[in-house]
Scaffold this active site. Structure first.
Site, PDB file in Angstrom:
ATOM      1  N   GLY A   1       0.820  -1.207   0.000  1.00  0.00           N
ATOM      2  CA  GLY A   1       0.000   0.000   0.000  1.00  0.00           C
ATOM      3  C   GLY A   1       0.853   1.255   0.000  1.00  0.00           C
ATOM      4  O   GLY A   1       0.618   2.179   0.777  1.00  0.00           O
ATOM      5  N   ALA A   2       1.848   1.290  -0.881  1.00  0.00           N
ATOM      6  CA  ALA A   2       2.875   2.333  -0.785  1.00  0.00           C
ATOM      7  C   ALA A   2       2.793   3.405  -1.855  1.00  0.00           C
ATOM      8  O   ALA A   2       3.724   4.183  -2.012  1.00  0.00           O
ATOM      9  CB  ALA A   2       4.261   1.687  -0.811  1.00  0.00           C
ATOM     10  N   SER A   3       1.710   3.485  -2.591  1.00  0.00           N
ATOM     11  CA  SER A   3       1.647   4.491  -3.644  1.00  0.00           C
ATOM     12  C   SER A   3       1.108   5.835  -3.142  1.00  0.00           C
ATOM     13  O   SER A   3       1.104   6.823  -3.868  1.00  0.00           O
ATOM     14  CB  SER A   3       0.778   3.996  -4.811  1.00  0.00           C
ATOM     15  OG  SER A   3      -0.558   3.819  -4.386  1.00  0.00           O
ATOM     16  N   ARG A   4       0.673   5.873  -1.861  1.00  0.00           N
ATOM     17  CA  ARG A   4       0.138   7.119  -1.317  1.00  0.00           C
ATOM     18  C   ARG A   4       0.175   7.073   0.209  1.00  0.00           C
ATOM     19  O   ARG A   4       0.454   6.048   0.812  1.00  0.00           O
ATOM     20  CB  ARG A   4      -1.298   7.352  -1.798  1.00  0.00           C
ATOM     21  CG  ARG A   4      -2.267   6.257  -1.355  1.00  0.00           C
ATOM     22  CD  ARG A   4      -3.631   6.383  -2.038  1.00  0.00           C
ATOM     23  NE  ARG A   4      -4.496   5.265  -1.674  1.00  0.00           N
ATOM     24  CZ  ARG A   4      -5.471   5.333  -0.770  1.00  0.00           C
ATOM     25  NH1 ARG A   4      -5.698   6.447  -0.123  1.00  0.00           N
ATOM     26  NH2 ARG A   4      -6.209   4.283  -0.514  1.00  0.00           N
TER      27      ARG A   4
ATOM     28  N   THR B   1      -2.761  -1.419  -5.502  1.00  0.00           N
ATOM     29  CA  THR B   1      -3.764  -2.105  -6.314  1.00  0.00           C
ATOM     30  C   THR B   1      -3.633  -1.783  -7.802  1.00  0.00           C
ATOM     31  O   THR B   1      -4.105  -2.533  -8.644  1.00  0.00           O
ATOM     32  CB  THR B   1      -5.191  -1.726  -5.855  1.00  0.00           C
ATOM     33  OG1 THR B   1      -5.323  -0.298  -5.889  1.00  0.00           O
ATOM     34  CG2 THR B   1      -5.460  -2.221  -4.441  1.00  0.00           C
TER      35      THR B   1
ATOM     36  N   TYR C   1     -13.101  -2.323  10.818  1.00  0.00           N
ATOM     37  CA  TYR C   1     -11.729  -1.818  10.852  1.00  0.00           C
ATOM     38  C   TYR C   1     -11.051  -2.167  12.181  1.00  0.00           C
ATOM     39  O   TYR C   1      -9.911  -2.639  12.211  1.00  0.00           O
ATOM     40  CB  TYR C   1     -11.740  -0.304  10.637  1.00  0.00           C
ATOM     41  CG  TYR C   1     -10.375   0.324  10.514  1.00  0.00           C
ATOM     42  CD1 TYR C   1      -9.644   0.212   9.338  1.00  0.00           C
ATOM     43  CD2 TYR C   1      -9.823   1.042  11.574  1.00  0.00           C
ATOM     44  CE1 TYR C   1      -8.382   0.797   9.220  1.00  0.00           C
ATOM     45  CE2 TYR C   1      -8.575   1.628  11.460  1.00  0.00           C
ATOM     46  CZ  TYR C   1      -7.859   1.507  10.285  1.00  0.00           C
ATOM     47  OH  TYR C   1      -6.614   2.082  10.180  1.00  0.00           O
ATOM     48  N   ALA C   2     -11.755  -1.952  13.281  1.00  0.00           N
ATOM     49  CA  ALA C   2     -11.208  -2.250  14.609  1.00  0.00           C
ATOM     50  C   ALA C   2     -10.890  -3.734  14.749  1.00  0.00           C
ATOM     51  O   ALA C   2      -9.841  -4.111  15.284  1.00  0.00           O
ATOM     52  CB  ALA C   2     -12.184  -1.805  15.693  1.00  0.00           C
ATOM     53  N   ALA C   3     -11.796  -4.581  14.262  1.00  0.00           N
ATOM     54  CA  ALA C   3     -11.568  -6.029  14.335  1.00  0.00           C
ATOM     55  C   ALA C   3     -10.344  -6.425  13.517  1.00  0.00           C
ATOM     56  O   ALA C   3      -9.531  -7.254  13.956  1.00  0.00           O
ATOM     57  CB  ALA C   3     -12.802  -6.781  13.838  1.00  0.00           C
TER      58      ALA C   3
END
Length: 197
Positions: free
Chosen positions: A12-15, A37, A155-157
């Site tokens: 997930g490194a494009s932003r 992605t 998200y928390a889970a």
């Protein structure tokens, strides 16, 4: 600290946070392998980092939820650089809603992207780290995984699961000179949270 000749993978490194992590390692001389992605965006980001910091880079678009796609990316990274020294599991999404309004797709997408993905990446890199007898894995969790948050049960889970996964895998591989840690930041101003009030 110098990371010259080390290979660092960031998902997930494009932003956002992922891009900042990639640039920080690049400043310290690391070879950077990144994914997102979108293949064109991943390759463009890798090229921009290479030109800015004079390091070797590799970028690939993958489906982080798909084990075969992740495994292919890791293998391509090892082919490109010969090793993996650091893995930063940063990829993540939010699809917030109160439980009564939360549909199954939004639940599954967040769990698969945020939690299942770290199984895919960690399992794919661990054999290379074991062979080298060295590795560092950093999982980007969240304070929400520790305390919960209304409208973010999915998200928390996912982030709580990430923390538990980190603790378990650290016990499995710590004695092999492979450390696994999680960081749990609060809200950081990125485009992922632009929709939050």
């Amino acid at each position: 600290m110098s990371f010259k000749d080390k290979t660092v993978i960031i998902t997930g490194a494009s932003r956002g946070i992922g891009l900042s992590i990639a640039e920080t390692f690049a400043k310290e001389g690391a070879n950077i392998s990144l994914c997102s992605t979108n293949n064109e965006k991943a390759q463009a980001t890798a090229q921009a980092i290479a030109e800015k910091y004079n390091v070797k880079t590799y970028g690939q678009g993958i489906d982080i939820k798909d084990f075969d796609s992740v495994q292919s990316f890791i293998k391509n990274t090892v082919t490109e650089f010969g090793q993996v020294d650091v893995l930063v599991n940063n990829a993540g999404i939010t699809k917030d809603n109160l439980l009564l309004r939360l549909n199954q797709t939004d639940w599954s997408d967040v769990i698969e992207t945020n939690l299942n993905s770290i199984f895919n990446t960690t399992k794919s890199v661990i054999k290379f780290m074991l062979k080298k007898k060295y590795g560092r894995i950093i999982n980007v969790a969240s304070v929400v995984g520790l305390m919960g948050n209304p409208g973010q049960s999915n998200y928390a889970a996912s982030k709580a699961g990430m923390i538990a996964f980190t603790k378990s895998i650290a016990r499995e591989y710590g004695k092999k000179n492979i450390t696994i840690n999680a960081v749990a930041p609060g809200f950081i101003q990125t485009d992922m949270i632009e929709t939050l009030p």
